[in-house]
Scaffold this motif. Structure first.
Motif, PDB file in Angstrom:
ATOM      1  N   ASP A  19       0.814  -1.222   0.000  1.00 20.37           N
ATOM      2  CA  ASP A  19       0.000   0.000   0.000  1.00 20.37           C
ATOM      3  C   ASP A  19       0.845   1.268   0.000  1.00 20.37           C
ATOM      4  O   ASP A  19       0.325   2.359  -0.284  1.00 20.37           O
ATOM      5  N   GLU A  20       2.140   1.139   0.294  1.00 19.33           N
ATOM      6  CA  GLU A  20       3.012   2.309   0.237  1.00 19.33           C
ATOM      7  C   GLU A  20       3.118   2.862  -1.182  1.00 19.33           C
ATOM      8  O   GLU A  20       3.484   4.032  -1.382  1.00 19.33           O
ATOM      9  N   LEU A  21       2.794   2.026  -2.171  1.00 12.29           N
ATOM     10  CA  LEU A  21       2.829   2.465  -3.571  1.00 12.29           C
ATOM     11  C   LEU A  21       1.604   3.309  -3.941  1.00 12.29           C
ATOM     12  O   LEU A  21       1.644   4.098  -4.877  1.00 12.29           O
ATOM     13  N   VAL A  22       0.521   3.142  -3.202  1.00 10.67           N
ATOM     14  CA  VAL A  22      -0.729   3.836  -3.518  1.00 10.67           C
ATOM     15  C   VAL A  22      -0.545   5.347  -3.350  1.00 10.67           C
ATOM     16  O   VAL A  22      -0.012   5.812  -2.352  1.00 10.67           O
ATOM     17  N   GLY A  23      -0.993   6.086  -4.358  1.00  7.54           N
ATOM     18  CA  GLY A  23      -0.875   7.540  -4.344  1.00  7.54           C
ATOM     19  C   GLY A  23       0.358   8.050  -5.063  1.00  7.54           C
ATOM     20  O   GLY A  23       0.440   9.233  -5.394  1.00  7.54           O
ATOM     21  N   ALA A  24       1.332   7.171  -5.309  1.00  6.78           N
ATOM     22  CA  ALA A  24       2.550   7.579  -6.009  1.00  6.78           C
ATOM     23  C   ALA A  24       2.301   7.643  -7.514  1.00  6.78           C
ATOM     24  O   ALA A  24       1.469   6.907  -8.054  1.00  6.78           O
ATOM     25  N   ARG A  25       3.041   8.499  -8.179  1.00  5.19           N
ATOM     26  CA  ARG A  25       2.959   8.605  -9.637  1.00  5.19           C
ATOM     27  C   ARG A  25       4.060   7.739 -10.252  1.00  5.19           C
ATOM     28  O   ARG A  25       5.234   7.849  -9.867  1.00  5.19           O
ATOM     29  N   ILE A  26       3.707   6.874 -11.200  1.00  7.72           N
ATOM     30  CA  ILE A  26       4.670   5.964 -11.812  1.00  7.72           C
ATOM     31  C   ILE A  26       5.539   6.728 -12.812  1.00  7.72           C
ATOM     32  O   ILE A  26       5.031   7.346 -13.750  1.00  7.72           O
ATOM     33  N   ARG A  27       6.836   6.689 -12.586  1.00  3.66           N
ATOM     34  CA  ARG A  27       7.790   7.343 -13.494  1.00  3.66           C
ATOM     35  C   ARG A  27       8.359   6.362 -14.506  1.00  3.66           C
ATOM     36  O   ARG A  27       8.582   6.706 -15.667  1.00  3.66           O
ATOM     37  N   ALA A  28       8.624   5.121 -14.070  1.00  4.93           N
ATOM     38  CA  ALA A  28       9.232   4.137 -14.962  1.00  4.93           C
ATOM     39  C   ALA A  28       8.907   2.733 -14.471  1.00  4.93           C
ATOM     40  O   ALA A  28       8.654   2.509 -13.284  1.00  4.93           O
ATOM     41  N   VAL A  29       8.916   1.789 -15.416  1.00  8.05           N
ATOM     42  CA  VAL A  29       8.756   0.360 -15.106  1.00  8.05           C
ATOM     43  C   VAL A  29       9.884  -0.371 -15.821  1.00  8.05           C
ATOM     44  O   VAL A  29      10.098  -0.172 -17.026  1.00  8.05           O
ATOM     45  N   ARG A  30      10.619  -1.190 -15.089  1.00 11.45           N
ATOM     46  CA  ARG A  30      11.755  -1.907 -15.651  1.00 11.45           C
ATOM     47  C   ARG A  30      11.587  -3.418 -15.462  1.00 11.45           C
ATOM     48  O   ARG A  30      11.421  -3.879 -14.323  1.00 11.45           O
ATOM     49  N   TYR A  31      11.632  -4.164 -16.586  1.00 11.32           N
ATOM     50  CA  TYR A  31      11.584  -5.626 -16.547  1.00 11.32           C
ATOM     51  C   TYR A  31      13.002  -6.168 -16.370  1.00 11.32           C
ATOM     52  O   TYR A  31      13.957  -5.658 -16.985  1.00 11.32           O
ATOM     53  N   PHE A  32      13.121  -7.231 -15.583  1.00 14.38           N
ATOM     54  CA  PHE A  32      14.392  -7.926 -15.382  1.00 14.38           C
ATOM     55  C   PHE A  32      14.244  -9.341 -15.926  1.00 14.38           C
ATOM     56  O   PHE A  32      13.481 -10.142 -15.376  1.00 14.38           O
TER      57      PHE A  32
END
Length: 201
Positions: A19-32
């Protein structure tokens, strides 16, 4: 241990972390992913360790992209405008399985910091994430189900990340000849509009 929970209290603790992610704006997504093309495309590359994918040749045919889903060997991380990084990966298979989301980078936690992995900054390249990047996360659902009812333990085979523009469903899954199948050591990001696999029931 990223996912498996030995009690309902542990489930709630993992949900609080997510839930710490809730409210944050996504800047980037990186696949590994496994670095399938390292030696084919970069035979002179002598350094071991992570490799960022930036060549157009590789982006034209990503190793993770399939019809209706992305199959990601190790997992992915979400970076926020506030500088936080959250990672989603799987527990080592065996007696316990599942996927988890935690407020930590992938390198050094989900994979070794010196692992030969390919890192793909997918952004608008991935069908699932294009509507999400730049928007805020409105909810994270860890879909826990009983693992052993007698012991009161739980596992999480699916996670939903909801955003202002859409939602992303992540499952324990992999590609078998281009078909999404169950897996204990791979994640699949289901594309928008693609039904969730029946085996999740």
């Amino acid at each position: 241990m990223w996912s498996w929970a030995g009690s309902a209290a542990e489930v709630e603790a993992r949900r609080r972390d997510a839930d710490e992610l809730v409210g944050a704006r996504i800047r980037a997504v990186r696949y590994f992913t496994l670095d399938y093309r390292r030696h084919e495309l970069h035979p002179g590359l002598v350094d071991d360790g992570p490799r960022n994918i930036d060549a157009e040749l590789e982006w034209n045919d990503p190793t993770w992209l399939f019809d209706g889903f992305d199959a990601v060997d190790h997992g992915f991380e979400v970076a926020t405008d506030g500088g936080a990084v959250f990672s989603l990966t799987w527990d080592p298979p065996g007696e316990r399985e599942g996927i988890g989301l935690q407020p930590t980078p992938m390198l050094g936690s989900g994979v070794r910091s010196d692992a030969d992995v390919a890192i793909w900054d997918v952004g608008e390249h991935a069908p699932s994430w294009a509507p999400m990047v730049g928007g805020r996360v409105t909810g994270v659902d860890l879909h826990y189900v009983p693992w052993d009812e007698a012991l009161g333990s739980f596992w999480c085979p699916r996670i939903t990340i909801r955003g202002e523009g859409d939602r992303v469903d992540v499952v324990l899954g992999d590609s078998l000849d281009g078909v999404l199948v169950p897996s204990s050591d791979n994640i699949a990001v289901v594309h928008p509009g693609t039904p969730l696999p029946s085996w999740l029931d």
